[in-house]
Design a protein around this motif. Sequence first.
Motif, PDB file in Angstrom:
ATOM      1  N   MET A   1       4.822 -44.055   7.235  1.00  0.00           N
ATOM      2  CA  MET A   1       4.731 -42.931   6.281  1.00  0.00           C
ATOM      3  C   MET A   1       3.506 -42.060   6.590  1.00  0.00           C
ATOM      4  SD  MET A   1       7.238 -43.037   4.134  1.00  0.00           S
ATOM      5  CE  MET A   1       6.741 -42.252   2.652  1.00  0.00           C
ATOM      6  N   ALA A   2       2.401 -42.679   6.906  1.00  0.00           N
ATOM      7  CA  ALA A   2       1.176 -41.928   7.210  1.00  0.00           C
ATOM      8  C   ALA A   2       1.363 -41.100   8.467  1.00  0.00           C
ATOM      9  CB  ALA A   2      -0.006 -42.887   7.359  1.00  0.00           C
ATOM     10  N   LEU A   3       2.002 -41.677   9.484  1.00  0.00           N
ATOM     11  CA  LEU A   3       2.248 -40.929  10.719  1.00  0.00           C
ATOM     12  C   LEU A   3       3.186 -39.751  10.486  1.00  0.00           C
ATOM     13  CD1 LEU A   3       2.523 -43.836  13.319  1.00  0.00           C
ATOM     14  CD2 LEU A   3       0.697 -42.146  13.109  1.00  0.00           C
ATOM     15  N   LEU A   4       4.213 -39.947   9.683  1.00  0.00           N
ATOM     16  CA  LEU A   4       5.132 -38.850   9.395  1.00  0.00           C
ATOM     17  C   LEU A   4       4.431 -37.717   8.644  1.00  0.00           C
ATOM     18  CD1 LEU A   4       8.394 -40.775   8.431  1.00  0.00           C
ATOM     19  CD2 LEU A   4       7.993 -39.371  10.455  1.00  0.00           C
ATOM     20  N   ILE A   5       3.550 -38.067   7.710  1.00  0.00           N
ATOM     21  CA  ILE A   5       2.806 -37.042   6.964  1.00  0.00           C
ATOM     22  C   ILE A   5       1.895 -36.264   7.902  1.00  0.00           C
ATOM     23  CG2 ILE A   5       1.014 -36.700   5.217  1.00  0.00           C
ATOM     24  CD1 ILE A   5       2.342 -38.995   3.654  1.00  0.00           C
ATOM     25  N   LEU A   6       1.210 -36.981   8.796  1.00  0.00           N
ATOM     26  CA  LEU A   6       0.331 -36.307   9.742  1.00  0.00           C
ATOM     27  C   LEU A   6       1.123 -35.431  10.704  1.00  0.00           C
ATOM     28  CD1 LEU A   6      -2.276 -39.070  10.602  1.00  0.00           C
ATOM     29  CD2 LEU A   6      -2.662 -36.949   9.356  1.00  0.00           C
ATOM     30  N   ALA A   7       2.287 -35.876  11.139  1.00  0.00           N
ATOM     31  CA  ALA A   7       3.116 -35.091  12.048  1.00  0.00           C
ATOM     32  C   ALA A   7       3.611 -33.822  11.371  1.00  0.00           C
ATOM     33  CB  ALA A   7       4.293 -35.926  12.540  1.00  0.00           C
ATOM     34  N   GLY A   8       3.862 -33.905  10.091  1.00  0.00           N
ATOM     35  CA  GLY A   8       4.323 -32.730   9.359  1.00  0.00           C
ATOM     36  C   GLY A   8       3.228 -31.684   9.199  1.00  0.00           C
ATOM     37  N   CYS A   9       1.971 -32.105   9.190  1.00  0.00           N
ATOM     38  CA  CYS A   9       0.850 -31.171   9.036  1.00  0.00           C
ATOM     39  C   CYS A   9       0.450 -30.530  10.348  1.00  0.00           C
ATOM     40  CB  CYS A   9      -0.362 -31.905   8.451  1.00  0.00           C
ATOM     41  SG  CYS A   9      -0.113 -32.447   6.754  1.00  0.00           S
ATOM     42  N   ALA A  10       0.852 -31.104  11.460  1.00  0.00           N
ATOM     43  CA  ALA A  10       0.448 -30.581  12.753  1.00  0.00           C
ATOM     44  C   ALA A  10       1.142 -29.261  13.017  1.00  0.00           C
ATOM     45  CB  ALA A  10       0.796 -31.582  13.843  1.00  0.00           C
ATOM     46  N   SER A  11       0.484 -28.406  13.758  1.00  0.00           N
ATOM     47  CA  SER A  11       1.089 -27.113  14.081  1.00  0.00           C
ATOM     48  C   SER A  11       1.811 -27.210  15.413  1.00  0.00           C
ATOM     49  CB  SER A  11       0.012 -26.030  14.136  1.00  0.00           C
ATOM     50  OG  SER A  11      -0.907 -26.309  15.173  1.00  0.00           O
ATOM     51  N   GLY A  12       2.772 -26.355  15.578  1.00  0.00           N
ATOM     52  CA  GLY A  12       3.562 -26.359  16.800  1.00  0.00           C
ATOM     53  C   GLY A  12       2.838 -25.624  17.914  1.00  0.00           C
ATOM     54  N   PRO A  13       3.468 -25.558  19.080  1.00  0.00           N
ATOM     55  CA  PRO A  13       2.837 -24.934  20.232  1.00  0.00           C
ATOM     56  C   PRO A  13       2.678 -23.424  20.084  1.00  0.00           C
ATOM     57  CG  PRO A  13       5.095 -25.535  20.743  1.00  0.00           C
ATOM     58  CD  PRO A  13       4.776 -26.092  19.390  1.00  0.00           C
ATOM     59  N   GLY A  14       3.341 -22.806  19.127  1.00  0.00           N
ATOM     60  CA  GLY A  14       3.292 -21.361  18.973  1.00  0.00           C
ATOM     61  C   GLY A  14       2.088 -20.869  18.173  1.00  0.00           C
ATOM     62  N   GLY A  15       1.253 -21.739  17.660  1.00  0.00           N
ATOM     63  CA  GLY A  15       0.088 -21.279  16.903  1.00  0.00           C
ATOM     64  C   GLY A  15       0.059 -21.887  15.529  1.00  0.00           C
ATOM     65  N   GLY A  16      -0.280 -21.072  14.546  1.00  0.00           N
ATOM     66  CA  GLY A  16      -0.490 -21.551  13.190  1.00  0.00           C
ATOM     67  C   GLY A  16       0.807 -21.857  12.476  1.00  0.00           C
ATOM     68  N   ILE A  17       0.699 -22.375  11.287  1.00  0.00           N
ATOM     69  CA  ILE A  17       1.843 -22.748  10.473  1.00  0.00           C
ATOM     70  C   ILE A  17       2.567 -21.512   9.962  1.00  0.00           C
ATOM     71  CG2 ILE A  17       2.545 -23.876   8.334  1.00  0.00           C
ATOM     72  CD1 ILE A  17       0.251 -25.789   8.710  1.00  0.00           C
ATOM     73  N   TYR A  18       1.815 -20.538   9.545  1.00  0.00           N
ATOM     74  CA  TYR A  18       2.407 -19.349   8.922  1.00  0.00           C
ATOM     75  C   TYR A  18       2.763 -18.325   9.984  1.00  0.00           C
ATOM     76  CZ  TYR A  18       0.355 -21.604   4.914  1.00  0.00           C
ATOM     77  OH  TYR A  18       0.025 -22.508   3.962  1.00  0.00           O
ATOM     78  N   VAL A  19       4.058 -18.060  10.077  1.00  0.00           N
ATOM     79  CA  VAL A  19       4.557 -17.089  11.040  1.00  0.00           C
ATOM     80  C   VAL A  19       5.196 -15.961  10.243  1.00  0.00           C
ATOM     81  CG1 VAL A  19       6.136 -16.713  12.967  1.00  0.00           C
ATOM     82  CG2 VAL A  19       4.970 -18.905  12.732  1.00  0.00           C
ATOM     83  N   PRO A  20       4.848 -14.693  10.548  1.00  0.00           N
ATOM     84  CA  PRO A  20       5.477 -13.597   9.821  1.00  0.00           C
ATOM     85  C   PRO A  20       6.979 -13.554  10.072  1.00  0.00           C
ATOM     86  CG  PRO A  20       3.799 -12.792  11.361  1.00  0.00           C
ATOM     87  CD  PRO A  20       3.886 -14.265  11.496  1.00  0.00           C
ATOM     88  N   VAL A  21       7.690 -12.855   9.216  1.00  0.00           N
ATOM     89  CA  VAL A  21       9.138 -12.813   9.243  1.00  0.00           C
ATOM     90  C   VAL A  21       9.662 -12.291  10.574  1.00  0.00           C
ATOM     91  CG1 VAL A  21      11.171 -11.802   8.147  1.00  0.00           C
ATOM     92  CG2 VAL A  21       9.238 -12.524   6.762  1.00  0.00           C
ATOM     93  N   GLY A  22       9.044 -11.307  11.154  1.00  0.00           N
ATOM     94  CA  GLY A  22       9.523 -10.728  12.408  1.00  0.00           C
ATOM     95  C   GLY A  22       9.229 -11.609  13.598  1.00  0.00           C
ATOM     96  N   GLY A  23       8.464 -12.636  13.468  1.00  0.00           N
ATOM     97  CA  GLY A  23       8.148 -13.508  14.579  1.00  0.00           C
ATOM     98  C   GLY A  23       6.910 -13.062  15.344  1.00  0.00           C
ATOM     99  N   GLU A  24       6.360 -11.895  15.042  1.00  0.00           N
ATOM    100  CA  GLU A  24       5.172 -11.411  15.732  1.00  0.00           C
ATOM    101  C   GLU A  24       3.933 -11.706  14.866  1.00  0.00           C
ATOM    102  OE1 GLU A  24       5.501  -7.254  16.445  1.00  0.00           O
ATOM    103  OE2 GLU A  24       7.507  -7.416  17.251  1.00  0.00           O
ATOM    104  N   PRO A  25       2.817 -11.984  15.519  1.00  0.00           N
ATOM    105  CA  PRO A  25       1.613 -12.188  14.720  1.00  0.00           C
ATOM    106  C   PRO A  25       1.217 -10.876  14.032  1.00  0.00           C
ATOM    107  CG  PRO A  25       1.125 -12.343  17.080  1.00  0.00           C
ATOM    108  CD  PRO A  25       2.610 -12.168  16.933  1.00  0.00           C
TER     109      PRO A  25
END
Length: 191
Positions: free
Chosen positions: A13-37
């Motif tokens: 459970m702890a590993l799954l929670i930590l994996a969910g908080c990690a960001s993907g290779p594209g940058g931060g968690i919050y991505v604008p709707v158009g896909g551009e920063p």
Amino acid sequence: MKIKATFRTGLIMALLILAGCASGPGGGIYVPVGGEPAKAPEPPRTSAGEDEAPVWRKSEQPAAAPPEQEPPRSSSPSYRETGDGLSPAALSLVREADGLLKQGDPSGAIARLERAQRIAPRSAEVYFKLSEAYVASNRLGSAEQFTLKGLSLAGSDTRLQRAGWLLLADIRRARGNVAGADQAEARAAAL
């Protein structure tokens, strides 16, 4: 056995929670709707007309004209023409202090006069009265200092200056400074 299973379940459970908080290779968690920063908005522009002077940064300012020469300062202190008068509240406190001095209570008089000083800090009369109260309590060093402060605030009021110089002469004489007392009396006589 149950303890091992509970431990494994907690670890997963702890590993799954930590994996969910990690960001993907594209940058931060919050991505604008158009896909551009998102870009930062431009600062607001003011409508600078032709008649307005440009605003310069300090490093870009044109060389300023040399400042005007001030008249040379003398080494003697500058006095105002007249000292400040007493407000009704300060005058009331000074009168109370006079009464306390007549009753033989210099510490009570000093307390009242210090309040008057806070109300009228540029009044020579308050400083001279404080000096008299300190003389009555036999604290001649403080009395001399308050007299000098009062003299600095007396301005061109010859009545106040004369009273201050005579008070200073008395204090200096009581302290054993006969030469200083004579100088103060000479200053009072010159007025």
